[in-house]
Design an enzyme around this catalytic site. Sequence first.
Site, PDB file in Angstrom:
ATOM      1  N   GLU A   1       0.989  -1.338   0.035  1.00 28.25           N
ATOM      2  CA  GLU A   1       0.022  -0.076  -0.112  1.00 28.25           C
ATOM      3  C   GLU A   1       0.770   1.269  -0.212  1.00 28.25           C
ATOM      4  O   GLU A   1       0.566   2.014  -0.614  1.00 28.25           O
ATOM      5  CB  GLU A   1      -0.978  -0.007   1.122  1.00 28.25           C
ATOM      6  CG  GLU A   1      -1.961  -0.946   1.137  1.00 28.25           C
ATOM      7  CD  GLU A   1      -1.862  -2.486   1.650  1.00 28.25           C
ATOM      8  OE1 GLU A   1      -2.581  -3.301   1.436  1.00 28.25           O
ATOM      9  OE2 GLU A   1      -0.616  -2.591   1.911  1.00 28.25           O
TER      10      GLU A   1
ATOM     11  N   HIS B   1     -11.264  -4.303  10.253  1.00 24.90           N
ATOM     12  CA  HIS B   1     -11.773  -4.166   8.905  1.00 24.90           C
ATOM     13  C   HIS B   1     -12.996  -3.376   9.034  1.00 24.90           C
ATOM     14  O   HIS B   1     -13.725  -3.525   8.059  1.00 24.90           O
ATOM     15  CB  HIS B   1     -12.119  -5.338   8.419  1.00 24.90           C
ATOM     16  CG  HIS B   1     -10.780  -6.249   7.838  1.00 24.90           C
ATOM     17  ND1 HIS B   1     -10.237  -7.022   9.037  1.00 24.90           N
ATOM     18  CD2 HIS B   1     -10.128  -6.186   6.790  1.00 24.90           C
ATOM     19  CE1 HIS B   1      -8.976  -7.595   8.399  1.00 24.90           C
ATOM     20  NE2 HIS B   1      -9.142  -7.085   6.980  1.00 24.90           N
TER      21      HIS B   1
END
Length: 354
Positions: free
Chosen positions: A62, A131
């Site tokens: 990322e 999440h």
Amino acid sequence: MTQRELTFAQAIKEALTQAMVADSAVYVMGEGVPDPKGIFGTTLGLREKFGKERVLDMPLAENGMTGVAIGSALAGMRPVLVHQRVDFALLAMDQMVNNAAKWHYMFGGKASVPLVIRLVIGRGWGQGPQHSQSLQAWFAHVPGLKVVMPTTPYDAKGLLIAAIEDNNPVIFFEHRWLHQIFGPVPEEMYRVPLGKARKIREGHDVTIVSTSYMTLEALRAAELLSRDGIEAEIVDVRSLKPLDTETILESVRKTGRLIAADAAWRTLGFASEILAIVAEEAYPFLKCSPKRIALPDVYAPSSPAIANDYYPRAVDIVNAARTMMGLVVQTETELGILRETPLDVPDKRFTGPF
């Protein structure tokens, strides 16, 4: 404009398609972008239409790939970078905060980073602490970043096109429970200005300032409150930064009561910022203490049993307003709210049209 109904996800896909047709500098990159599910359906078919050179999958790197997107933006491209969850983007905070947000300032306005970063927030069955986070306040705190949170399909398309055309880095938040709601969306290419809130319901008794999915809960709460003659005005923020403070203040000066609803943590969250702005700019107009509706300061649970007591919802907004109006609080049963699903599963009644 020609209107028809699209889902939130379809509206995002159409915005990407039209922006890529209009400008060859626009490209899409992210983990799972060309996958069969296409980021909740928002990128399906884009690779087939535009090719693998403009619709790129991304490795689990990322920070590095966000750096690639920033570099390409500095070189004249207009990337749309997708991190499937805001949680994944935490690995790229250095790039977003120390690079993308600061280039324009550090180089005296001679460099721009026209980058859009799509981040998915919100809850879902079994997602748990890593999440399900909603970290919009983090990004809105950083100078140089613009932050938007559309609620409706109309705004999803218009805000995304405006974000892609903007010369600043824009963080584009999508609540995962919104992707399947539907509503009218014009076929033509259009823009919704960044930095402009939308008043979606008129009222005179209490102002509800809401973000993203909590706007749906606010609408349900307003319907319930109207049974008792309490008319709520709802301001859907849409853009956290720049923030349309005038629309919010105008509403509070009219109603004298404020509820700020944001599905993120309560302490130092965006709801707290709304209360602070109103306290500074409209305190003489307040008839009672304002209220925050937000998540408790603990992590999202994985257990449905715990989730049922964790997430804020319409009943919390209703009872905040009832307290302000001198009425007793009520339970969901007393209000006639029937749960068909656990609170970590999308409510089937929130589909549309919006």
